[in-house]
Write a protein that holds these residues in place. Structure first.
Motif, mmCIF file in Angstrom:
data_model
loop_
_atom_site.group_PDB
_atom_site.id
_atom_site.type_symbol
_atom_site.label_atom_id
_atom_site.label_comp_id
_atom_site.label_asym_id
_atom_site.label_seq_id
_atom_site.Cartn_x
_atom_site.Cartn_y
_atom_site.Cartn_z
ATOM 1 N N GLN A 64 3.710 18.175 10.882
ATOM 2 C CA GLN A 64 4.731 17.135 10.968
ATOM 3 C C GLN A 64 6.101 17.806 10.942
ATOM 4 N N ARG B 176 1.704 10.872 15.895
ATOM 5 C CA ARG B 176 2.708 10.859 14.824
ATOM 6 C C ARG B 176 3.748 9.781 15.052
ATOM 7 N N ASN C 299 7.844 9.706 14.260
ATOM 8 C CA ASN C 299 9.052 10.417 13.845
ATOM 9 C C ASN C 299 10.168 9.401 13.646
ATOM 10 N N SER D 141 8.739 12.521 9.403
ATOM 11 C CA SER D 141 7.626 12.512 10.349
ATOM 12 C C SER D 141 6.307 12.411 9.597
ATOM 13 N N ASN D 142 5.354 11.718 10.195
ATOM 14 C CA ASN D 142 3.994 11.686 9.634
ATOM 15 C C ASN D 142 2.988 11.793 10.771
ATOM 16 N N VAL D 143 1.889 12.500 10.490
ATOM 17 C CA VAL D 143 0.838 12.732 11.477
ATOM 18 C C VAL D 143 -0.455 12.077 11.001
#
Length: 354
Positions: free
Chosen positions: A216, A320, A322, A337-339
């Protein structure tokens, strides 16, 4: 027995002492190949890499040793103004051939996360221990990227949860032993192959006294999860200097709490709920983008809490969200951000609830 996923993460608050006039966060750049003929998605050309490094020097960025900087952030110690760290993933020989001379000339420290199987097999496109020793003398640090670069959350057919976790533990331990044997040191840092981890793997990393990076994007600060740290990719589609400048001037999103729903995506669109710290922010300018889908839908629950939702489910693979927001100066963007991983049954992933 696999531990349960944390569905929400409380983000720690920074101590304000001694940090008022200094930087309390760290952007970390991620590279792979430095080569004109390797896959463009994970490469920068020597010319592009030179352009990046020249900009860091000309714009008075302070390139710092990654392990030392992370230790300082964890301890709420100030970093130099405009601090940045440089990293590479995989033990590609092009790092030594094309990247190292550029870094050495500018006296920039750097970290390479190595997968050791091709090194031990003396594969010609990969680094040798002797080359790494030479780079150590000029600021190079070498860290863990596992032995075989596996998808760490995938089990072999018929493998039990216990056997899978033991295999992943060995992937880390073997590299640590080789670093100590061949280079006399280890910074106790890991880059997850493909950026994939879950609570069980992150707890394993923590038990081993290591810090680790996912894929991320964002900047590290004292409130980060030090078993799942962000970096900014700087290769391929992300190698434009204009894009890099924005990332280098980014700050951590001022979050009190985040809720992601876990590490795995389902057949429903993913969503995140972000709760902001008290403060004066340009919340109306918050924008969240979803991989391959454009802008996420934002629903404000309160003045300080928002849910960002994708328009449709992710396909199989990693996706993801963002989020960025300008600060009041207009010179910096806050970044988050996250995945998530969307699996298919034949891939053999561990339980999505693990």
């Amino acid at each position: 027995m696999l531990s349960k996923v944390r569905y929400g993460v409380v983000l720690g608050a920074l101590s304000t002492s001694a940090l008022v006039q200094a930087q309390d966060y760290l952007p970390v750049l991620q590279y792979h190949h430095v080569n004109s003929s390797t896959p463009s998605s994970t490469s920068v050309t020597p010319e592009q890499f030179t352009e990046h490094m020249d900009y860091l020097k000309e714009a008075n960025f302070k390139v710092v040793d990654l392990a030392s900087a992370l230790a300082d952030l964890k301890a709420n110690k100030a970093l130099p103004d405009k601090a940045v760290a440089i990293t590479f993933d995989d033990a590609w020989r092009s790092i030594y051939q094309a990247g190292f001379p550029i870094l050495k000339e500018r006296n920039f420290p750097f970290t390479v996360f190595i997968n050791t199987e091709p090194v031990e097999r003396h594969m010609r496109k990969h680094l040798t221990w002797e080359q790494m020793k030479e780079m150590q003398l000029s600021g190079g640090v070498f860290a863990n990227h596992t032995v075989r670069h596996p998808y760490m959350l995938r089990k072999i057919k018929g493998e039990t949860d216990e056997a899978w976790l033991s295999r992943m533990s060995n992937e880390l331990d073997e590299v640590e032993a080789l670093l100590l044997k061949n280079l006399d040191s280890s910074p106790k840092m890991l880059a997850y192959p493909f950026g994939e981890s879950n609570d069980t793997i992150r707890e394993l990393v923590k038990e081993k006294g290591m810090m680790a990076f996912g894929q991320q994007s964002g900047v590290v600060n004292a409130g980060s999860n030090f078993e799942n740290l962000p970096r900014f990719p700087a290769s391929g589609a992300y190698s434009k200097l204009s894009t890099l400048k924005t990332k280098l001037n980014s700050k951590p999103m001022p979050l009190l709490y985040e809720m992601t729903g876990g590490d795995f995506a389902t057949d429903e669109p993913v969503a995140i709920t972000l709760t902001f710290k008290q403060g004066k922010y340009r919340l109306k300018d918050l924008t969240c983008y979803v991989s391959g889908q454009g802008k996420a839908t934002l629903e404000w629950i309160s003045e300080k809490e928002v849910t960002a939702t994708a328009k449709k489910p992710f396909g199989v693979g990693r996706g993801r969200i963002n989020c960025t927001m300008p600060d009041y100066s207009g010179k910096h963007y806050y970044w988050y951000s996250n995945v998530w991983i969307r699996t298919s049954p034949e891939q053999g992933y561990v339980s999505e609830k693990s």
